[in-house]
Design a protein around this motif. Structure first.
Motif, short mmCIF file in Angstrom:
data_model
loop_
_atom_site.label_atom_id
_atom_site.label_comp_id
_atom_site.label_asym_id
_atom_site.label_seq_id
_atom_site.Cartn_x
_atom_site.Cartn_y
_atom_site.Cartn_z
N ALA A 321 28.00 21.14 18.12
CA ALA A 321 29.46 21.07 18.17
C ALA A 321 29.97 22.50 18.24
CB ALA A 321 30.03 20.34 16.95
N GLY A 322 31.15 22.64 18.84
CA GLY A 322 31.72 23.98 18.97
C GLY A 322 32.01 24.29 20.43
N GLU A 323 31.94 25.58 20.81
CA GLU A 323 32.23 26.01 22.16
C GLU A 323 31.09 26.89 22.67
OE1 GLU A 323 35.94 27.95 22.47
OE2 GLU A 323 37.13 26.14 22.23
N VAL A 343 23.10 30.05 27.97
CA VAL A 343 24.18 29.49 27.16
C VAL A 343 24.59 30.55 26.14
CG1 VAL A 343 24.86 27.68 25.55
CG2 VAL A 343 23.32 27.15 27.47
N GLN A 344 25.85 30.92 26.20
CA GLN A 344 26.42 31.83 25.21
C GLN A 344 27.18 30.98 24.20
OE1 GLN A 344 26.24 35.11 24.88
NE2 GLN A 344 25.28 35.76 26.80
N CYS A 345 26.68 30.96 22.95
CA CYS A 345 27.30 30.12 21.92
C CYS A 345 28.47 30.87 21.29
CB CYS A 345 26.27 29.77 20.84
SG CYS A 345 24.92 28.74 21.44
N GLN A 346 29.56 30.15 21.15
CA GLN A 346 30.76 30.68 20.51
C GLN A 346 31.18 29.71 19.40
OE1 GLN A 346 31.76 33.57 21.53
NE2 GLN A 346 30.59 33.70 23.45
N ASN A 347 30.89 30.11 18.16
CA ASN A 347 31.31 29.29 17.02
C ASN A 347 30.72 27.87 17.11
OD1 ASN A 347 32.63 28.79 14.61
ND2 ASN A 347 34.49 28.08 15.63
N VAL A 348 29.40 27.81 17.22
CA VAL A 348 28.70 26.53 17.40
C VAL A 348 28.11 26.09 16.06
CG1 VAL A 348 26.75 25.40 18.54
CG2 VAL A 348 28.21 26.98 19.81
N ALA A 349 28.18 24.79 15.83
CA ALA A 349 27.54 24.17 14.66
C ALA A 349 26.44 23.24 15.16
CB ALA A 349 28.55 23.40 13.83
N PHE A 350 25.35 23.17 14.40
CA PHE A 350 24.23 22.32 14.82
C PHE A 350 23.30 22.11 13.64
CE2 PHE A 350 23.35 26.72 15.71
CZ PHE A 350 22.10 26.93 15.14
N SER A 351 22.40 21.15 13.78
CA SER A 351 21.35 20.88 12.79
C SER A 351 20.21 20.20 13.50
CB SER A 351 21.88 19.99 11.65
OG SER A 351 22.33 18.75 12.17
N PHE A 355 15.53 18.27 9.75
CA PHE A 355 16.09 19.02 8.62
C PHE A 355 17.59 19.14 8.89
CE2 PHE A 355 17.11 22.95 6.25
CZ PHE A 355 16.70 22.53 5.00
N PRO A 356 18.32 18.06 8.69
CA PRO A 356 19.73 18.00 9.12
C PRO A 356 20.68 18.80 8.24
CG PRO A 356 19.11 15.96 8.01
CD PRO A 356 17.87 16.79 8.10
N TYR A 357 20.33 20.07 8.04
CA TYR A 357 21.24 20.97 7.33
C TYR A 357 22.14 21.64 8.36
CZ TYR A 357 23.00 24.81 4.55
OH TYR A 357 23.83 25.70 3.92
N ARG A 358 23.41 21.46 8.25
CA ARG A 358 24.36 21.91 9.26
C ARG A 358 24.63 23.40 9.14
NH1 ARG A 358 25.40 19.24 13.84
NH2 ARG A 358 27.56 19.43 14.59
N LEU A 359 24.30 24.14 10.20
CA LEU A 359 24.67 25.54 10.31
C LEU A 359 25.92 25.64 11.16
CD1 LEU A 359 21.19 27.19 10.88
CD2 LEU A 359 22.49 27.09 8.75
N GLU A 360 26.80 26.54 10.83
CA GLU A 360 28.09 26.64 11.50
C GLU A 360 28.33 28.07 11.98
OE1 GLU A 360 30.75 25.21 8.55
OE2 GLU A 360 30.30 23.09 8.93
N GLY A 361 29.37 28.19 12.85
CA GLY A 361 29.75 29.51 13.33
C GLY A 361 28.65 30.20 14.11
N ASP A 376 18.04 32.78 20.70
CA ASP A 376 18.35 33.93 19.86
C ASP A 376 19.77 33.72 19.32
OD1 ASP A 376 18.56 36.27 18.54
OD2 ASP A 376 18.25 37.59 20.28
N LEU A 377 19.83 33.17 18.09
CA LEU A 377 21.11 32.78 17.51
C LEU A 377 21.28 33.36 16.12
CD1 LEU A 377 21.28 28.96 18.37
CD2 LEU A 377 22.55 30.79 19.48
N ILE A 378 22.52 33.50 15.73
CA ILE A 378 22.89 33.77 14.34
C ILE A 378 23.96 32.75 13.98
CG2 ILE A 378 23.95 35.37 12.72
CD1 ILE A 378 22.77 37.66 14.26
N ALA A 379 23.66 31.95 12.96
CA ALA A 379 24.62 30.94 12.49
C ALA A 379 24.84 31.16 11.00
CB ALA A 379 24.10 29.53 12.76
N MET A 380 25.86 30.49 10.48
CA MET A 380 26.28 30.72 9.11
C MET A 380 25.92 29.53 8.22
SD MET A 380 27.49 33.70 9.50
CE MET A 380 28.23 33.98 7.89
#
Length: 1008
Positions: A321-323, A343-351, A355-361, A376-380
């Motif tokens: 989810a996200g953009e 794909v350039q992720c902009q504020n994307v959430a996924f799991s 291991f359905p732990y939701r990472l956001e941003g 190559d991602l960084i999520a919050m």
């Protein structure tokens, strides 16, 4: 078919004119159901009547004015207008055909209520020309068509076409101006569009099309198409799209079977789409290249609709989810598609579904190049970043490669716990973890035939906390490592605190088909014994805790095994109290025992006590034993090897004893050092009103102690073995005396052996104790040593407010010499054998309550050194006696309070014997009267002795008073005469009548 004509006219100059032509199915109402109707048909020619009758008209031109063709498809998909073919032949020539202001009505559906698609203002010219053939000799016929058509969905169609009937080759060129593409138009097309062109029914746009088509017959094998199309102000409302595609524009060209979309662009909400397409032989699915640029694409489930099944499966594994911004290139080589996507992720959430732990941003890139995916991602996670990297070959079911996740200072949250694998989650949730951690996870698979990816997870915990729900003892400040390899969790180097306690932990969590098994091993130092620890124990263990009331700090080692399938908990704990702080004070024995040392083992409700030591003041306690909670809710405590040194029966100990036992100990009022050895068991039922029950087998050892058994026993040394039970109301105990020494009224008894019985009412000794137990055959008596002799006796004492007691005892073989050494200072030369018997009763109010009688005999004696003997001999003016002056004695006495009344006090010698009576106090004051006889009194002839004795009493009496150690002796000659004279003198002086003097032999009253 049925044909109707309204009118016809024959003109030799102009030809034939026919009006009101209608053609339709036989039997139909042609005014409504005609397939074709023509307002006017002119066959321009100059015929004769004969030509007309012979149907041999030489028609030059056919003019069709305002024709209307109505066409529709039946249920089989066939066009009904096909029934008009072939067209009628008017002549052997090919006349020019002109259609003026024609109209074509195409039914949209079988539903007559739906208005048809209408093409109008149709102007068409069909002419025949003859041209030189390719061989340069023959002529061939060519058909030419020029048309101009207007319609509901276009401004104008201009068409120019040629047809070579012989070769069946044709070519059509033209342009469509201001074409309005819409779903209604697609629905009127003569055939269903194939995939994916059938999606065009959702297009709404204005466009201009220029085309050049040529081919042979109706075959598409050698169809050649050249076209240019411009689309503007378009929209695409395909339900497969999450939103309508608006601002659609495109430049499309098709030439030499090469489809080129120079640029197609549009918007979908905030999303901007651009694409270029190049495809060879598009009608046959030739190679293709599609370049796509999508910016601000919103990821939601609506995007799933247009995706293929594999893509939807991948989507559902991550639920993004996200953009995103997407730059991609899709290549098709004629057999398979490949893709190069960025794909350039902009504020994307996924799991991930495993291991359905939701990472956001999430921000970063996903790159797919020819089935190689790089991530190559960084999520919050909360406010902390998580880095994700991956290199995957062939994404999908046969994927190989690796993925890594790294994060630091992350927080344990309920959302994180919910993401754990289903089999492990219930067990981990039981730990109720919280705090911060650092995570490293790697998943990989090298062999695509492997069913699962390998998984390795490392959690480095910092400042964490757990509170295991099955053992809810909270630990905080936890540091250490939690590791998982392919579903097997390992806990190592974990350490934490609770208050001042320090705890380390290690363990393992192993998933299984029947449920996970969690094993935790705790080691704690200086753990405070507080309610928090008690409340963490199982209910039955809490009852043991509440009964013992422990305090202080302990070291412990505990193993906990929890199996989530059968929901079983196995707890084993070893506890070692820290002596300077640990204590217990049992509820049912509120006697505080401090400085505990030893080991306590807990095993699923059963407590084992090993080498336990404790103190209470000067008292030292050693024991081992066990405690266990029973299934009904009660508990059992058994202490074996119990050893109590220097027990002091003070008030705090008395208060701790059960009521019945407390009364016994209080009545006995022991003092001095008491040591205990043996075993003690305690049991309590499950209810609050259940009474404590005790059982014991204890040896009580006293050192210089005292006891109140109706009389005071002093300087007690020795042991009494007691075996008995207390049912919460009454108690009873049997025992054996093994007393080394005790003193009663300055008499020292030693080697005291024999049975004893104690209950809340009485203490029984000897035969009375045996008979109380039903042992009536040859009951044993208490035996002791006294002055070198053997004492055999029985005794009893009541335990009441004013205890009563009784004693029956006999002495055999006593030594007078030992009496002298121990009790008569300075008279060491005394000797002789003592025999005696005593029957005594009394109560604790004092010596004034004593009542009894007894007898003492001295045999083979030498009584010269007795002060009383020396004084008597001096009164008798005898020479200094030798050691045989008195060699035997016999005494019969009664006890009444502090007085001993001697009914017989005889001293026998070989030359002289004394016979007396009198009394003595317990303070050794004496009042005695003797008379003497010559010779051995025990050998005299009875008649002679009586005569001599009575005579000697009348001649002289000896009176003794003072103390036994310092007697005062007076003698009285002719005591009867002196008494008579004294009485006469008194009577003369007072005038009182004379009384008869009492007989000197008058006996003292008997006290029973």
């Amino acid at each position: 078919m049925q044909v109707e004509v309204a009118a016809a006219r024959f003109d030799r100059k102009h030809g034939v004119e026919i009006r009101g032509i209608a053609i339709g199915p036989a039997g139909a109402d042609l005014s409504r159901e005609a397939l074709i109707s023509i307002k006017e048909l002119n066959l321009i020619c100059q015929p004769t009547l004969e030509d007309l009758l012979n149907r041999q008209l030489d028609v030059k031109t056919i003019v069709v004015r305002q024709p209307v063709l109505r066409a529709g498809r039946d249920t089989a998909g066939q066009w009904d207008a096909a029934r008009l073919l072939p067209l009628p032949k008017f002549s052997d020539n090919s006349p020019r055909i002109l259609i003026e202001d024609g109209r074509l009505e195409l039914a949209r559906s079988a539903d007559a209520s739906q208005p048809p698609l209408v093409l109008h203002a149709i102007d068409l010219s069909l002419s025949t020309t003859f041209v030189t053939a390719d061989d340069g000799l023959a002529k061939k016929k060519m058909l030419s068509v020029e048309a101009s058509i207007r319609g509901e969905y276009m401004e104008r169609l201009d068409l120019a076409a040629t047809l070579d009937p012989a070769a069946e080759r044709w070519r059509a060129k033209g342009a469509i101006h201001a074409l309005r593409a819409c779903p209604e138009l697609c629905g009127c097309l003569p055939a269903d569009l194939p995939e994916p062109w059938n999606r065009m029914v959702h297009l709404n746009a204005l466009g201009t099309i220029e085309f050049d088509l040529q081919g042979t017959g109706t075959s598409t094998d050698d169809l050649q198409l050249a076209a240019r199309c411009q689309i503007a102000r378009g929209s695409f409302d395909d339900p497969l799209l999450p939103e309508s595609l608006t601002d659609l524009s495109a430049q499309i060209s098709l030439r030499d079977n090469l489809l080129v979309v120079d640029e197609i662009s549009g918007r979908m909400g905030k999303t901007r789409l651009r694409a270029t397409v190049r495809r060879e032989d598009p009608l046959k699915g030739g190679p293709a290249r599609i370049v796509v640029n999508v910016s601000r694409l919103r990821l939601d489930t609506d995007l799933l609709k247009p995706l293929p099944a594999e893509a939807r499966l991948l989507w559902n594994k991550y639920l993004p989810a996200g953009e995103i911004d997407l730059d991609g290139e899709l290549l098709f080589d004629g057999s398979r598609w490949t893709s190069n996507l960025l794909v350039q992720c902009q504020n994307v959430a996924f799991s991930h579904y495993k291991f359905p732990y939701r990472l956001e941003g999430g921000q970063g890139t996903l790159t797919l190049r020819d089935q190689h995916l790089s991530v190559d991602l960084i999520a919050m996670s909360g406010e902390r970043p998580v880095k994700i990297r991956a290199e995957i070959e062939n994404p999908g079911p046969i994927a190989t490669g690796w993925a890594e996740v790294r994060g630091s200072k992350l927080t344990v949250t309920p959302r994180l716990l919910e993401a754990l694998p289903e089999k492990a989650r219930p067990t981990v949730e039981q730990l109720d973890p919280s705090g911060h951690f650092q995570v490293y996870w790697r998943g990989w698979r090298d062999d695509p035939t492997q069913t699962k990816f390998h998984s390795h997870l490392i959690l480095s915990v910092s400042n964490g906390a757990i509170r295991y729900k099955k053992f809810p003892y909270p630990l905080s400040g936890i540091r250490g490592m939690v590791e998982m390899r392919d579903g097997v969790w390992t806990f190592s180097d974990l350490e934490g605190t609770n208050d001042s306690g320090f705890v380390t932990c290690r363990g393992k969590l192993v998933p299984a088909e029947a449920g996970a098994e969690l094993t935790l091993e705790f080691a704690g130092t200086r753990i405070p014994l507080e309610e928090e620890l008690r409340d963490a124990l199982p209910a039955h263990a809490q009852k043991v805790w509440n009964s013992l009331r422990p305090r202080g700090r302990i070291d412990l080692a505990s193993t906990i095994v929890f199996r989530s399938g059968p929901q079983t908990l196995d707890v084993k704990t070893r506890i070692e109290p820290i002596s300077e702080s640990a204590s217990i004070e049992p509820v049912d024995f509120p006697y505080r025992m401090e400085n505990l040392e030893g080991t306590i083992n807990y095993d699923n409700g059963k407590v084992t006590i090993a080498s336990m030591r404790a103190e209470h003041g000067q008292t030292r306690l050693f024991t081992r034993g066990s405690a266990e909670a029973r299934p009904d809710g009660g508990w059992v405590l058994q202490l074996d090897g119990l050893s109590v040194d220097q027990a002091e029966p003070r008030r705090d100990l008395l208060i701790a004893l059960p009521a019945g036992l407390r009364k016994v100990v209080s009545d006995l009022n022991p003092t001095g050092a008491i040591n205990l050895r043996g075993s003690l068991g305690m049991t309590r039922g499950p209810h609050s009103y259940s009474k404590l029950q005790c059982r014991w087998d204890i040896a009580v050892n006293m050192h210089q102690g005292t006891l109140q058994c109706g009389v005071e026993l002093k300087d007690v040394f020795g042991e009494m073995r007691l075996t008995g039970a207390h049912n919460g109301e009454t108690f009873q105990s049997t025992g054996e005396l093994s007393i080394d020494s005790l003193t009663y009224l300055d008499f020292q008894f030693t080697d005291i052996l024999g049975p004893v019985w104690i209950d809340e009412q009485q203490v029984l000794l000897g035969a009375w104790a045996e008979r109380h137990q039903g042992k009536t055959d040859n009951p044993r008596r208490v035996a002791a040593r006294l002055y070198g002799g053997r004492v055999i006796g029985d005794g009893w004492a009541t335990l009441e407010k004013n205890p009563r007691f009784g004693l029956v005892a006999s002495l055999v073989g006593g030594s007078l010499a030992q009496v002298a050494r121990e009790s008569l200072s300075g008279q060491e030369k005394l000797k002789g054998d003592i025999l005696g018997h005593l029957n005594l009763q009394g109560n604790a109010s004092g010596v004034h309550s004593l009542v009894g009688n007894g007898e003492i005999q001295l045999q083979n004696a030498d009584l010269y050194e007795l002060p009383l003997t020396v004084a008597l001999l001096k009164v008798l003016r005898a020479r200094v006696p030798d050691t045989t002056a008195f060699n035997a004695s016999k005494m019969k006495f009664r006890i009444a309070g502090p007085h001993l009344y001697y009914d017989q006090l005889d001293l026998h010698g070989d030359v002289l014997s004394l016979y007396g009576k009198g009394e003595m106090d317990f303070d050794r004051r004496i009042r005695l009267t003797f008379h003497s006889e010559i010779g051995a009194g025990n050998l005299a002839v009875p008649v002679w002795r009586k005569l001599v004795g009575e005579a000697s009493q009348q001649i002289m009496q000896i009176h003794v008073d003072g103390t036994l150690d310092e007697p005062h002796i007076t003698n009285q000659v002719l005591p009867a005469v002196n008494e008579a004279l004294q009485q006469l003198q008194a009577d003369l002086q007072t005038g009182v009548p004379r009384r008869v003097a009492p007989n000197a032999n008058t006996r003292l009253p008997q006290v029973r």
